[in-house]
Write an enzyme that holds these catalytic residues in place. Structure first.
Site, PDB file in Angstrom:
ATOM      1  N   CYS A   8       0.863  -1.183   0.000  1.00  0.00           N
ATOM      2  CA  CYS A   8       0.000   0.000   0.000  1.00  0.00           C
ATOM      3  C   CYS A   8       0.901   1.235   0.000  1.00  0.00           C
ATOM      4  O   CYS A   8       2.062   1.157  -0.418  1.00  0.00           O
ATOM      5  CB  CYS A   8      -0.995  -0.025   1.155  1.00  0.00           C
ATOM      6  N   ASN A  11       2.334   1.419   4.377  1.00  0.00           N
ATOM      7  CA  ASN A  11       2.628   0.153   5.075  1.00  0.00           C
ATOM      8  C   ASN A  11       2.347   0.244   6.584  1.00  0.00           C
ATOM      9  O   ASN A  11       2.996  -0.423   7.382  1.00  0.00           O
ATOM     10  CB  ASN A  11       4.079  -0.308   4.812  1.00  0.00           C
ATOM     11  N   CYS A  13      -1.355   0.996   7.512  1.00  0.00           N
ATOM     12  CA  CYS A  13      -2.798   0.775   7.700  1.00  0.00           C
ATOM     13  C   CYS A  13      -3.292  -0.477   6.975  1.00  0.00           C
ATOM     14  O   CYS A  13      -3.711  -1.437   7.618  1.00  0.00           O
ATOM     15  CB  CYS A  13      -3.605   1.981   7.208  1.00  0.00           C
ATOM     16  N   ARG A  14      -3.243  -0.475   5.642  1.00  0.00           N
ATOM     17  CA  ARG A  14      -3.910  -1.538   4.879  1.00  0.00           C
ATOM     18  C   ARG A  14      -3.046  -2.783   4.661  1.00  0.00           C
ATOM     19  O   ARG A  14      -3.496  -3.907   4.938  1.00  0.00           O
ATOM     20  CB  ARG A  14      -4.375  -0.997   3.518  1.00  0.00           C
ATOM     21  N   SER A  15      -1.830  -2.617   4.139  1.00  0.00           N
ATOM     22  CA  SER A  15      -1.053  -3.825   3.801  1.00  0.00           C
ATOM     23  C   SER A  15      -0.643  -4.650   5.021  1.00  0.00           C
ATOM     24  O   SER A  15      -0.544  -5.885   4.901  1.00  0.00           O
ATOM     25  CB  SER A  15       0.145  -3.501   2.890  1.00  0.00           C
ATOM     26  N   ASP A 117      -8.120   4.176   1.372  1.00  0.00           N
ATOM     27  CA  ASP A 117      -7.011   4.572   2.229  1.00  0.00           C
ATOM     28  C   ASP A 117      -7.575   5.091   3.548  1.00  0.00           C
ATOM     29  O   ASP A 117      -8.206   6.142   3.580  1.00  0.00           O
ATOM     30  CB  ASP A 117      -6.213   5.666   1.514  1.00  0.00           C
TER      31      ASP A 117
END
Ligand code: 4NP
Length: 152
Positions: A8, A11, A13-15, A117
């Site tokens: 993402c 690195n 929050c999402r990934s 995001d």
């Protein structure tokens, strides 16, 4: 062992959620596949995942608190069998770095939608939705790459 890298922007929050969910599903299935995550940006290198990502993962029995952010590098395109971008912008950035073994997580559910995001979300609200989206897409991704990548 075969391997997947989730990417993402930051690195944090999402990934890291995608990495944690994938590792948990792989362990539950008794399979063998290495997973990691990285960001296209360098702002948060060395930091743990954001507190809301840690909390939402914990709600689902997945511990990501030990992960630390790192920036993606070209060598990753050689060392990982598959690179998975969390949104279209990450996909574009990775393509322009020369990444070829690249897919978008949204290709595996939610009608190709980007995982939003959450960095600028107001508080925890929204993270459950992000988690659910990542979980269903990662699950389908793992099932679809299974014949090629997942051993056991
Ligand atoms: P992520 O969220 O890409 O899901 O880790 C973000 C984290 C940090 C920033 C943007 C997105 N940032 O601009 O610092």
């Amino acid at each position: 062992m075969k391997s997947i890298l989730f990417v993402c922007l930051g690195n944090i929050c999402r990934s890291p959620i995608a990495e944690g969910v994938a590792r948990s599903l792989i362990e539950q299935g008794g399979h063998s596949l290495a997973v990691d995550s990285a960001g296209t940006g360098s702002w948060h290198v060395g930091e743990p995942p954001c507190k809301h990502s840690v909390a939402v993962a914990k709600n689902h029995g997945v511990d990501i608190s030990h992960l630390r952010a790192r920036q993606v590098k070209k060598a990753d395109f050689e060392s990982f069998d598959l690179i998975v971008a969390l949104d279209q912008s990450n996909y574009r950035d990775l393509k322009s770095m020369g990444c070829k073994n690249l897919v978008k997580l949204g290709d595996y559910g939610h009608g190709g939608a980007d995982v939003p995001d959450p960095y600028f979300f107001d508080g925890f609200e929204g993270f459950e939705n992000v988690y659910a989206m990542i979980e269903s897409c990662v699950s389908r991704l793992l099932n679809s790459v299974r014949p090629e990548l997942v051993e056991g």
